[in-house]
Write a protein that holds these residues in place. Structure first.
Motif, PDB file in Angstrom:
ATOM      1  N   PRO A  32     -78.483 -38.172  35.234  1.00 29.72           N
ATOM      2  CA  PRO A  32     -79.409 -37.491  36.135  1.00 29.72           C
ATOM      3  C   PRO A  32     -78.707 -36.794  37.298  1.00 29.72           C
ATOM      4  CG  PRO A  32     -80.276 -39.631  35.576  1.00 29.72           C
ATOM      5  CD  PRO A  32     -78.915 -39.548  34.971  1.00 29.72           C
ATOM      6  N   TYR A  35     -77.490 -33.642  35.839  1.00 27.88           N
ATOM      7  CA  TYR A  35     -78.683 -32.893  35.436  1.00 27.88           C
ATOM      8  C   TYR A  35     -79.343 -32.261  36.662  1.00 27.88           C
ATOM      9  CZ  TYR A  35     -83.052 -32.238  32.690  1.00 27.88           C
ATOM     10  OH  TYR A  35     -84.149 -31.744  32.037  1.00 27.88           O
ATOM     11  N   LEU A  39     -80.290 -28.467  37.270  1.00 30.47           N
ATOM     12  CA  LEU A  39     -81.723 -28.232  37.396  1.00 30.47           C
ATOM     13  C   LEU A  39     -82.045 -27.413  38.637  1.00 30.47           C
ATOM     14  CD1 LEU A  39     -84.259 -28.999  35.845  1.00 30.47           C
ATOM     15  CD2 LEU A  39     -84.422 -31.044  37.234  1.00 30.47           C
TER      16      LEU A  39
ATOM     17  N   ILE B 133     -81.513 -38.381  41.960  1.00 29.51           N
ATOM     18  CA  ILE B 133     -81.679 -38.692  40.537  1.00 29.51           C
ATOM     19  C   ILE B 133     -83.119 -38.978  40.142  1.00 29.51           C
ATOM     20  CG2 ILE B 133     -79.344 -39.532  40.264  1.00 29.51           C
ATOM     21  CD1 ILE B 133     -80.285 -42.292  40.371  1.00 29.51           C
ATOM     22  N   LEU B 134     -84.029 -39.035  41.105  1.00 30.26           N
ATOM     23  CA  LEU B 134     -85.410 -39.386  40.764  1.00 30.26           C
ATOM     24  C   LEU B 134     -86.041 -38.427  39.766  1.00 30.26           C
ATOM     25  CD1 LEU B 134     -86.898 -40.643  44.108  1.00 30.26           C
ATOM     26  CD2 LEU B 134     -86.905 -41.814  41.920  1.00 30.26           C
ATOM     27  N   VAL B 135     -86.052 -37.126  40.103  1.00 34.24           N
ATOM     28  CA  VAL B 135     -86.718 -36.174  39.227  1.00 34.24           C
ATOM     29  C   VAL B 135     -86.027 -36.063  37.866  1.00 34.24           C
ATOM     30  CG1 VAL B 135     -87.280 -33.743  38.931  1.00 34.24           C
ATOM     31  CG2 VAL B 135     -87.816 -34.879  41.065  1.00 34.24           C
ATOM     32  N   PRO B 136     -84.704 -35.894  37.812  1.00 31.32           N
ATOM     33  CA  PRO B 136     -84.082 -35.809  36.485  1.00 31.32           C
ATOM     34  C   PRO B 136     -84.250 -37.099  35.687  1.00 31.32           C
ATOM     35  CG  PRO B 136     -82.467 -35.363  38.214  1.00 31.32           C
ATOM     36  CD  PRO B 136     -83.738 -35.655  38.888  1.00 31.32           C
ATOM     37  N   ALA B 137     -84.185 -38.237  36.343  1.00 34.90           N
ATOM     38  CA  ALA B 137     -84.386 -39.484  35.613  1.00 34.90           C
ATOM     39  C   ALA B 137     -85.782 -39.508  35.008  1.00 34.90           C
ATOM     40  CB  ALA B 137     -84.195 -40.687  36.527  1.00 34.90           C
ATOM     41  N   PHE B 138     -86.747 -39.000  35.769  1.00 32.66           N
ATOM     42  CA  PHE B 138     -88.100 -38.917  35.241  1.00 32.66           C
ATOM     43  C   PHE B 138     -88.138 -38.022  34.009  1.00 32.66           C
ATOM     44  CE2 PHE B 138     -92.584 -38.788  35.021  1.00 32.66           C
ATOM     45  CZ  PHE B 138     -92.956 -37.480  34.762  1.00 32.66           C
ATOM     46  N   LEU B 139     -87.445 -36.879  34.076  1.00 33.17           N
ATOM     47  CA  LEU B 139     -87.441 -35.958  32.950  1.00 33.17           C
ATOM     48  C   LEU B 139     -86.802 -36.604  31.723  1.00 33.17           C
ATOM     49  CD1 LEU B 139     -86.561 -32.660  34.844  1.00 33.17           C
ATOM     50  CD2 LEU B 139     -88.744 -33.304  33.841  1.00 33.17           C
TER      51      LEU B 139
END
Lengths: 296, 287
Positions: A32, A35, A39, B133-139
């Motif tokens: 993440p 990412y 993103l 990392i919250l949003v990408p982890a969610f994705l």
């Protein structure tokens, strides 16, 4: 049976032991992190299969958005407001509890209780505390002769109200950190001071406070960083209002990702927040390097 | 001269007593201030609705309205929320303990290439800013099809770098003689882990278990975005939505619900205060 050298056997065992945690970290931490970086340069709403690369557009849009800067201001306001109060209160608690008194464990526990209770429950209780007509806070104000206030409904007072609650919630944690710092100060320093005729205030000013330097720095950084990431109280108590006076960056991130479905925008906000925290931490370190005393 | 000396030591005695009284007074005042919101919560939770909306506020209700607590479970499926929180918190706690026990042992007692660098990498996860990392982890979780599932709430938190760090410290403090004795008796790597290190690490496990359980019980942001159906709400999410759906008038029931949701952790904490405080700061506190 394949015979392996001892080294190889240890390596194989290590691989087996580390595999689960390494996998989880890769998928849910390192992955993440990378990412998020990519993103933030993209535009994606999570539904359509198209992710379009838009370069710095997300960052630019944020920089040009007054809403973003209002949120940034609010976030700093909250963090900077929380730090002095919760450090001072934590220090006082630690100094009091650090004496050999009966019941010190009891008081230490009481002071720490707000830290372990869930932020949601605390938020709801404090909403009732701050109720403009029937809440305790206004009763307290009237006792000391001040006028009742509208607190969370007042655009000027809402943030201070949240800050007060946050100080209440975290002072106990800082108390514990200060206690450790206090106990690491060598008693011989105090004995020497006593021989030289120092009273309590002077030994505090010339021994305790300087020796607590590294601890105080550490606590300041931790308190500030955590306060910058505040979310739950805002979501529960004010939803960013009234008039955006309590909207903070994490709340903006949440709205961008899960209400507006602008994933790239949300990632950019996250990185901005990270940069703000990082810069302030560096500044704090530079500032304190000039002032910290170390024993020896 | 003897008389003068006695007066001096008397003065010092009185001085000490006065200081003690002052300290106790301040401590008690501060304790009251800290505890007031909790008392307000409990007092309000036992009031009848009419009593809530009086000014000045009443502190001791005329009648203890215990039915508010029954109402909590009637209006919303709080028993369900409790179970969900329990499932998630216990699962995360167990997973964190298992992964920590394993990884810490490898770092503490095994020799393999890149060991130090890998350990630094693990520690580095503690530095990663959570909001990034919250949003990408969610994705990612969404891509795995784990939105609105227990595993979506549990698995991303299955490893705690702090736990690995803690257990590694503990393992390293176990004398190597035990290792050597075990080797002589023909014990292999995993044998040592199960027969020596794990049993001896019980205190560390206990403190880790408390820390992770409480952290997971109180977690808010992650379950908020992962779960969208009421039957999977954890107690924090359930409480939050309970508040917004019940509106302005049921403050007494809301206070009861809040108290109920903090009660498990509060009890846990009160009984294990020493353990918990020592873990959260990671070092020993002298009593």
């Amino acid at each position: 049976m394949i015979s392996l050298s001892n080294r190889n056997r240890q390596t194989l065992s290590a691989m087996v032991l580390l595999a689960p945690s390494l996998l989880i970290f890769t998928v849910f931490s390192f992955g993440p992190m990378i990412y998020a970086f990519f993103l933030s340069f993209m535009k994606w709403d999570m539904m359509s299969p198209n992710k379009s690369f838009i370069g710095l557009a997300n960052y630019q849009a944020l920089v040009n958005s007054p809403e973003f800067w209002k949120n940034t201001f609010n976030t700093f306001y909250f963090a900077i407001g929380t730090v002095p109060g919760s450090i001072l209160l934590g220090l006082v608690m630690a100094l009091l509890v650090n004496n050999k008194l009966r019941g010190r464990v009891f008081f230490r526990g009481v002071f720490f209780t707000p830290v372990v209770t869930s932020t949601v429950a605390i938020s709801i209780v404090w909403m009732w505390v701050y109720h403009p007509d029937f809440g305790v806070m206004n009763q307290l104000l009237q006792w000391v002769g001040l006028k009742p206030q509208r607190w969370l409904a007042d655009p000027v007072l809402a943030m201070p109200a949240l800050i007060i609650m946050n100080i209440w919630k975290h002072a106990g944690y800082n108390m514990i950190l200060f206690l450790i710092g206090l106990q690491n100060i060598s008693p011989t320093l105090y004995e020497a001071a006593k021989i030289d005729g120092a009273n309590s205030w002077r030994s505090f000013k010339h021994i305790t406070w300087p020796m607590l330097g590294p601890t105080t720095f550490f606590i300041t950084v931790i308190t500030f960083n955590n306060a910058m990431k505040v979310f739950t109280q805002i979501h529960t108590m004010t939803q960013g209002g009234p008039n955006n006076s309590t909207s903070v960056l994490m709340y903006l991130l949440y709205q961008e990702a899960f209400r507006n479905f602008r994933m790239g925008r949300a990632a950019a906000i996250a990185y901005f927040l990270f940069c703000f925290i990082f810069i302030i931490t560096i500044v704090q370190k530079k500032f304190s390097d000039r002032k910290i005393y170390y024993e020896n | 001269m003897l008389v003068q000396l006695t007066r001096q030591s008397d003065q010092r005695q009185i001085g000490k007593i006065i200081i003690k009284i002052v300290i106790y007074t301040i401590l008690s005042l501060m304790a009251v201030l800290i505890v007031v919101p909790f008392i307000w919560m409990i007092s309000s939770s036992l009031k009848e609705s009419a009593e809530l909306f009086t000014y000045p506020p009443v502190w001791i209700p005329k009648r203890l309205a215990f039915e508010n607590y029954v109402q909590v479970f009637r209006i919303a499926p709080f028993w369900r929320y409790f179970i969900n929180s329990g499932i998630v918190s216990v699962s995360v706690m167990l997973l964190q303990m298992v992964t920590s026990a394993m990884a810490a042992y490898a770092f503490a007692r095994l020799v393999f290439p890149f060991r130090e660098k890998l350990f630094l990498l693990y520690l580095g996860t503690m530095m990663i800013p959570s909001q990034v990392i919250l949003v990408p982890a969610f994705l990612i979780v969404s891509g795995l099809g784990w939105v609105n599932t227990y595993q979506g709430m549990i698995v991303p938190h299955a490893v705690l770098a702090f736990g690995i760090f803690l257990l590694r410290q503990f393992y390293m403090s176990i004398p190597k003689n035990l290792d050597d004795a075990a080797t002589i008796d023909g014990c292999g790597t995993f044998g040592k882990l199960f027969r020596i290190y794990l049993p001896l690490a019980k205190p560390a496990f206990m403190t880790l278990a408390l820390y992770t359980f409480m952290g997971e019980w109180n977690r808010f942001f992650w379950p908020l975005v992962i779960v969208n159906s009421q039957k999977l709400y954890t107690i924090q999410i359930g409480l939050r939505y309970f508040m917004s759906s019940e509106g302005e008038n049921l403050w007494n029931v809301l206070m009861a619900a809040s108290f109920v949701s903090i009660l498990p952790v509060l009890l846990f904490f009160l009984f294990t205060q020493k353990f918990y405080i020592e873990t959260i700061v990671g070092t020993g506190l002298k009593d």
